[in-house]
Write a protein that holds these residues in place. Structure first.
Motif, PDB file in Angstrom:
ATOM      1  N   ALA A  32       0.838  -1.205   0.000  1.00  0.00           N
ATOM      2  CA  ALA A  32       0.000   0.000   0.000  1.00  0.00           C
ATOM      3  C   ALA A  32       0.871   1.254   0.000  1.00  0.00           C
ATOM      4  N   LYS A  33       1.914   1.238   0.799  1.00  0.00           N
ATOM      5  CA  LYS A  33       2.806   2.402   0.849  1.00  0.00           C
ATOM      6  C   LYS A  33       3.514   2.616  -0.487  1.00  0.00           C
ATOM      7  N   ARG A  34       3.844   1.532  -1.186  1.00  0.00           N
ATOM      8  CA  ARG A  34       4.458   1.643  -2.505  1.00  0.00           C
ATOM      9  C   ARG A  34       3.485   2.291  -3.492  1.00  0.00           C
ATOM     10  N   ILE A  35       2.227   1.886  -3.426  1.00  0.00           N
ATOM     11  CA  ILE A  35       1.210   2.477  -4.301  1.00  0.00           C
ATOM     12  C   ILE A  35       1.048   3.959  -3.997  1.00  0.00           C
ATOM     13  N   LEU A  72      -8.508  -2.850  -0.160  1.00  0.00           N
ATOM     14  CA  LEU A  72      -7.900  -3.191   1.120  1.00  0.00           C
ATOM     15  C   LEU A  72      -8.748  -2.780   2.319  1.00  0.00           C
ATOM     16  N   GLY A  73      -9.653  -1.844   2.093  1.00  0.00           N
ATOM     17  CA  GLY A  73     -10.537  -1.427   3.181  1.00  0.00           C
ATOM     18  C   GLY A  73      -9.762  -0.908   4.378  1.00  0.00           C
ATOM     19  N   HIS A  74     -10.039  -1.466   5.545  1.00  0.00           N
ATOM     20  CA  HIS A  74      -9.402  -0.981   6.774  1.00  0.00           C
ATOM     21  C   HIS A  74      -7.933  -1.371   6.888  1.00  0.00           C
ATOM     22  N   ALA A  75      -7.462  -2.235   6.008  1.00  0.00           N
ATOM     23  CA  ALA A  75      -6.041  -2.589   6.002  1.00  0.00           C
ATOM     24  C   ALA A  75      -5.194  -1.491   5.360  1.00  0.00           C
ATOM     25  N   TRP A  76      -5.850  -0.531   4.670  1.00  0.00           N
ATOM     26  CA  TRP A  76      -5.120   0.594   4.071  1.00  0.00           C
ATOM     27  C   TRP A  76      -4.465   1.378   5.206  1.00  0.00           C
ATOM     28  N   PRO A  77      -3.157   1.686   5.101  1.00  0.00           N
ATOM     29  CA  PRO A  77      -2.417   2.228   6.250  1.00  0.00           C
ATOM     30  C   PRO A  77      -2.742   3.678   6.639  1.00  0.00           C
ATOM     31  N   THR A  78      -3.423   4.428   5.816  1.00  0.00           N
ATOM     32  CA  THR A  78      -3.778   5.803   6.172  1.00  0.00           C
ATOM     33  C   THR A  78      -5.271   6.003   5.922  1.00  0.00           C
ATOM     34  N   LYS A  79      -5.737   7.204   6.183  1.00  0.00           N
ATOM     35  CA  LYS A  79      -7.122   7.524   5.868  1.00  0.00           C
ATOM     36  C   LYS A  79      -7.307   7.380   4.365  1.00  0.00           C
ATOM     37  N   ARG A  80      -8.359   6.696   3.944  1.00  0.00           N
ATOM     38  CA  ARG A  80      -8.501   6.344   2.527  1.00  0.00           C
ATOM     39  C   ARG A  80      -8.920   7.517   1.643  1.00  0.00           C
ATOM     40  N   LEU A 139      -7.124  19.458  -6.052  1.00  0.00           N
ATOM     41  CA  LEU A 139      -7.586  18.217  -5.427  1.00  0.00           C
ATOM     42  C   LEU A 139      -6.406  17.313  -5.073  1.00  0.00           C
ATOM     43  N   GLY A 140      -5.412  17.263  -5.934  1.00  0.00           N
ATOM     44  CA  GLY A 140      -4.222  16.461  -5.653  1.00  0.00           C
ATOM     45  C   GLY A 140      -3.487  16.956  -4.427  1.00  0.00           C
ATOM     46  N   LYS A 141      -3.419  18.270  -4.281  1.00  0.00           N
ATOM     47  CA  LYS A 141      -2.769  18.845  -3.105  1.00  0.00           C
ATOM     48  C   LYS A 141      -3.528  18.456  -1.841  1.00  0.00           C
ATOM     49  N   GLN A 142      -4.848  18.518  -1.894  1.00  0.00           N
ATOM     50  CA  GLN A 142      -5.660  18.119  -0.736  1.00  0.00           C
ATOM     51  C   GLN A 142      -5.499  16.638  -0.428  1.00  0.00           C
ATOM     52  N   LEU A 143      -5.544  15.824  -1.459  1.00  0.00           N
ATOM     53  CA  LEU A 143      -5.491  14.376  -1.273  1.00  0.00           C
ATOM     54  C   LEU A 143      -4.163  13.930  -0.693  1.00  0.00           C
ATOM     55  N   HIS A 144      -3.085  14.530  -1.144  1.00  0.00           N
ATOM     56  CA  HIS A 144      -1.761  14.077  -0.722  1.00  0.00           C
ATOM     57  C   HIS A 144      -1.199  14.885   0.437  1.00  0.00           C
ATOM     58  N   ALA A 145      -2.012  15.714   1.073  1.00  0.00           N
ATOM     59  CA  ALA A 145      -1.547  16.446   2.260  1.00  0.00           C
ATOM     60  C   ALA A 145      -1.154  15.436   3.331  1.00  0.00           C
ATOM     61  N   ASN A 146      -0.058  15.671   3.990  1.00  0.00           N
ATOM     62  CA  ASN A 146       0.434  14.802   5.065  1.00  0.00           C
ATOM     63  C   ASN A 146       0.729  13.382   4.587  1.00  0.00           C
ATOM     64  N   HIS A 147       1.199  13.248   3.370  1.00  0.00           N
ATOM     65  CA  HIS A 147       1.594  11.946   2.799  1.00  0.00           C
ATOM     66  C   HIS A 147       0.481  10.907   2.805  1.00  0.00           C
ATOM     67  N   ALA A 148      -0.747  11.337   2.569  1.00  0.00           N
ATOM     68  CA  ALA A 148      -1.866  10.388   2.558  1.00  0.00           C
ATOM     69  C   ALA A 148      -1.880   9.603   1.270  1.00  0.00           C
TER      70      ALA A 148
END
Length: 148
Positions: A32-35, A72-80, A139-148
């Motif tokens: 998931a982190k690689r993706i 992955l649902g809840h297995a996703w390591p950050t907020k989806r 939108l990309g800036k919002q989505l990837h804020a804090n390395h999400a």
């Protein structure tokens, strides 16, 4: 390839699938982190760019991220952030469509009618692409804020 070879290949794959070990939580997290990393890198390369190839690569990596987070649902390591991710994918898709249409009209002006209509169509598509591009960047800036 003949039918027997295909059938034998499928049987071999089925046998492997039945004994393949389940992925560990660590393997899922690393994948998931690689993706996420690939999506962030594609965003850095594509954000603010006018290169259609970079924008399209960003779109593909965001789609990968969206589908992986959904699967992955809840297995996703950050907020989806699925809604935001879905919006970004849609805007990048609309931008891609505008770019493809712009290329088509620019290379074949007769598709729009006369020369004046082609010029108006190109200007309108350029404005539309610019608005969609800015929206995607935001939108990309919002989505990837804090390395999400």
């Amino acid at each position: 390839m003949d039918e027997k070879a295909v059938s034998a290949g499928l049987k071999d794959l089925l046998a492997l699938a039945l004994v393949w070990p389940e992925a560990s939580a660590g393997q899922i997290r690393r994948g998931a982190k690689r993706i996420m990393r690939r999506a962030r890198l594609a965003r850095r390369r594509g954000c603010g760019s006018d290169d259609p190839a970079r924008r399209h690569e960003w779109r593909k990596r965001e789609k990968d991220r969206f589908y992986a987070a959904s699967l992955l649902g809840h297995a996703w390591p950050t907020k989806r952030r699925r809604k935001l991710s879905d919006k970004l994918g849609a805007v990048l898709g609309d931008e891609r469509d505008a770019l493809l249409l712009l290329e088509r009209v620019a290379s074949h002006p007769s598709l729009a009618g006369d020369d004046r209509a082609a010029e108006r169509a190109v200007k309108a598509l350029m404005r539309r692409r610019a608005k969609l591009g800015q929206r995607a960047d935001d939108l990309g800036k919002q989505l990837h804020a804090n390395h999400a």
